[in-house]
Design an enzyme around this catalytic site. Structure first.
Site, PDB file in Angstrom:
ATOM      1  N   HIS A  15      12.109  39.074   3.486  1.00  0.00           N
ATOM      2  CA  HIS A  15      12.915  37.978   2.906  1.00  0.00           C
ATOM      3  C   HIS A  15      12.190  36.658   3.163  1.00  0.00           C
ATOM      4  O   HIS A  15      12.199  36.143   4.275  1.00  0.00           O
ATOM      5  CB  HIS A  15      14.311  37.933   3.529  1.00  0.00           C
ATOM      6  N   HIS A  17      10.866  32.633   1.470  1.00  0.00           N
ATOM      7  CA  HIS A  17      10.801  31.588   0.442  1.00  0.00           C
ATOM      8  C   HIS A  17       9.410  30.981   0.461  1.00  0.00           C
ATOM      9  O   HIS A  17       9.017  30.373   1.463  1.00  0.00           O
ATOM     10  CB  HIS A  17      11.848  30.507   0.710  1.00  0.00           C
ATOM     11  N   LEU A  18       8.684  31.157  -0.631  1.00  0.00           N
ATOM     12  CA  LEU A  18       7.328  30.596  -0.705  1.00  0.00           C
ATOM     13  C   LEU A  18       7.264  29.324  -1.545  1.00  0.00           C
ATOM     14  O   LEU A  18       6.231  28.672  -1.587  1.00  0.00           O
ATOM     15  CB  LEU A  18       6.353  31.629  -1.291  1.00  0.00           C
ATOM     16  N   LYS A 101      18.086  39.567  -6.722  1.00  0.00           N
ATOM     17  CA  LYS A 101      18.771  38.801  -5.680  1.00  0.00           C
ATOM     18  C   LYS A 101      20.058  38.179  -6.207  1.00  0.00           C
ATOM     19  O   LYS A 101      20.056  37.506  -7.237  1.00  0.00           O
ATOM     20  CB  LYS A 101      17.836  37.694  -5.164  1.00  0.00           C
ATOM     21  N   HIS A 138      22.979  37.537  -0.880  1.00  0.00           N
ATOM     22  CA  HIS A 138      23.337  36.416  -0.010  1.00  0.00           C
ATOM     23  C   HIS A 138      24.837  36.566   0.206  1.00  0.00           C
ATOM     24  O   HIS A 138      25.634  36.240  -0.673  1.00  0.00           O
ATOM     25  CB  HIS A 138      22.981  35.076  -0.654  1.00  0.00           C
ATOM     26  N   HIS A 176      19.759  38.294   5.682  1.00  0.00           N
ATOM     27  CA  HIS A 176      19.932  37.342   6.802  1.00  0.00           C
ATOM     28  C   HIS A 176      21.328  37.403   7.419  1.00  0.00           C
ATOM     29  O   HIS A 176      22.074  36.430   7.410  1.00  0.00           O
ATOM     30  CB  HIS A 176      19.597  35.904   6.393  1.00  0.00           C
ATOM     31  N   ASP A 249      13.475  34.739   6.203  1.00  0.00           N
ATOM     32  CA  ASP A 249      14.161  33.664   5.479  1.00  0.00           C
ATOM     33  C   ASP A 249      13.507  32.317   5.780  1.00  0.00           C
ATOM     34  O   ASP A 249      14.175  31.278   5.740  1.00  0.00           O
ATOM     35  CB  ASP A 249      15.659  33.617   5.804  1.00  0.00           C
ATOM     36  N   HIS A 253      11.347  22.922   3.824  1.00  0.00           N
ATOM     37  CA  HIS A 253      11.833  21.735   3.112  1.00  0.00           C
ATOM     38  C   HIS A 253      11.063  20.544   3.668  1.00  0.00           C
ATOM     39  O   HIS A 253      10.779  20.502   4.879  1.00  0.00           O
ATOM     40  CB  HIS A 253      13.320  21.493   3.381  1.00  0.00           C
TER      41      HIS A 253
HETATM   42  O1  DOR Z   1      18.827  28.314   4.849  1.00  0.00           O
HETATM   43  C1  DOR Z   1      18.544  28.752   3.753  1.00  0.00           C
HETATM   44  N1  DOR Z   1      17.546  28.226   3.010  1.00  0.00           N
HETATM   45  N2  DOR Z   1      19.258  29.762   3.268  1.00  0.00           N
HETATM   46  C2  DOR Z   1      19.111  30.203   2.014  1.00  0.00           C
HETATM   47  O2  DOR Z   1      19.819  31.096   1.632  1.00  0.00           O
HETATM   48  C3  DOR Z   1      18.138  29.556   1.105  1.00  0.00           C
HETATM   49  C4  DOR Z   1      17.071  28.871   1.839  1.00  0.00           C
HETATM   50  C5  DOR Z   1      16.262  27.939   0.967  1.00  0.00           C
HETATM   51  O3  DOR Z   1      15.829  28.354  -0.115  1.00  0.00           O
HETATM   52  O4  DOR Z   1      16.047  26.789   1.361  1.00  0.00           O
HETATM   53 ZN    ZN Z   2      16.729  33.119   1.809  1.00  0.00          ZN
END
Ligand code: DOR
Ligand code: ZN
Length: 350
Positions: A15, A17-18, A101, A138, A176, A249, A253
């Site tokens: 799991h 996020h790229l 997803k 989710h 998660h 996960d 950001h």
């Molecule tokens: O904390 C999170 N960030 N939970 C998620 O389900 C998405 C992820 C994100 O893409 O920033």
């Molecule tokens: Zn996620």
């Protein structure tokens, strides 16, 4: 006595996020150093909803990798209420898409195109059950009347239990997980139901949100829970139960998007992901079970071969930088400016 060196089969991240573009280029090497493969989340803007888009995204990921890397991105589609049933067959037939997803609309980052009413996607889910294509959930309700700390438990009661009744053969992963309720649900289910567990939910409880003041970098979805839940997750991850496997996960950001009046959800953990899991397993004296959780249960569930390479960790402290570059700005990683107990001395195969 705690071992000081840990050699395991190369793990995978089930799991991740790229992101895309410059952000993708900033983060992908951290994952490629530690993992042979990763399930890549489709919550881009716009979301990845078709096999054709997933194939394009996969090419952009491959183009962003360090030259000699053999890292393999495993792609997913973002379920919307408009997904045509035929997309499921296309996904199943593709070599590169491994799951769909489900985001409840409004639950987290870029989830606005998600599902408002589960019954509107029953036809797609029925096709997934038939094609044996995993549904990744989710698992949180977004009803504003529900306390934020109860969102996962209520999702299980209201949506997951009925979903299992209706589609008993559906292969699903509750992503998660953060509660004892989720642990109980998943461990009591047959082998077509599984769950991923993040390193941050194994290492932190909700006190980390308010440690001397508000800590936006520890805010994620699902939100950190109380200590009893963290302890239940750690138990589940370390007891050798094949229902549970590694999914970071990791969700980068830029700093400005976290340190603001309404900050984004997500912890960046890819820079030390495996090292964090080693810390968690060491806490309960179960480093011997890390390999199964990180490298065996995931591929077995996804019916993919286990990796052949090895990675090596050593028990040696290192200091996490205060920030990493991210798409022209910076990202504050988990444990920024503090030390991690394990070091990666032999990374994933290049
Ligand atoms: O904390 C999170 N960030 N939970 C998620 O389900 C998405 C992820 C994100 O893409 O920033
Ligand atoms: Zn996620």
């Amino acid at each position: 006595m705690t071992p000081t060196r840990l050699e395991i089969t190369c793990p995978d991240d089930w799991h991740l996020h790229l992101r895309d573009g410059d952000a993708l280029a900033s983060v992908v090497a951290h994952t490629a150093q530690r993992f042979a493969r990763a399930i890549v989340m489709p919550n881009l803007k716009p979301p990845v909803t078709t096999v054709a888009q997933a194939e394009d995204y996969r090419r952009r990921i491959l183009a962003s990798l360090p030259a000699a890397s053999r890292f393999q991105p495993l792609m997913t589609l973002y379920l919307t209420e408009n997904m045509p049933v035929e997309e499921v067959a296309r996904a199943k037939a593709s070599d590169n898409v491994f799951a769909v997803k489900y985001y409840p609309a409004g639950a987290t980052t870029n989830s606005a195109s998600g599902v408002r009413e589960l019954s509107r996607v029953y036809r797609v889910i029925e096709a997934m059950e038939r094609h044996e294509l995993p549904l990744l959930l989710h698992g949180e309700v977004t009803d504003p009347d529900i306390d934020i700390f109860d969102r996962e438990r209520v999702f299980i009661e209201r949506h997951l239990m009925p979903l299992r009744e209706r589609f008993p053969a559906l292969r699903m992963v509750l992503e998660h997980i953060t509660t004892r309720d989720a642990v109980d649900f998943v461990s009591g289910a047959p082998a077509n139901v599984a769950a991923t567990i993040t390193a941050h939910h194994l290492l932190l409880n909700r006190n980390a949100l308010f440690d001397g003041g508000i800590r936006p970098h520890n805010y994620c979805a699902p939100i950190l829970k109380r200590e009893t839940h963290r302890a239940a997750l750690l138990q589940a991850a370390t007891r050798g139960d094949t229902h549970f496997f590694l999914g970071t996960d990791s969700a980068p950001h830029v700093r400005e998007a976290k340190e603001t009046a309404c900050g984004c959800a997500g912890l960046y953990t890819a820079h030390a992901a495996l090292e964090f899991y080693a810390e968690a397993f060491e806490q309960v004296g179960r480093l011997d079970r890390l390999e199964a959780f990180a490298s065996f249960h995931g591929p077995d569930f996804y019916r993919l071969p286990r990796n052949e390479g090895r990675v090596v960790l050593e028990r040696a402290h290192w200091l996490v930088p205060d920030e990493y570059p991210l798409a022209g700005s910076t990202c504050k990683p988990m444990r920024a400016g503090e030390s991690v107990a394990w070091s990666l001395v032999q990374p994933a195969a290049y």
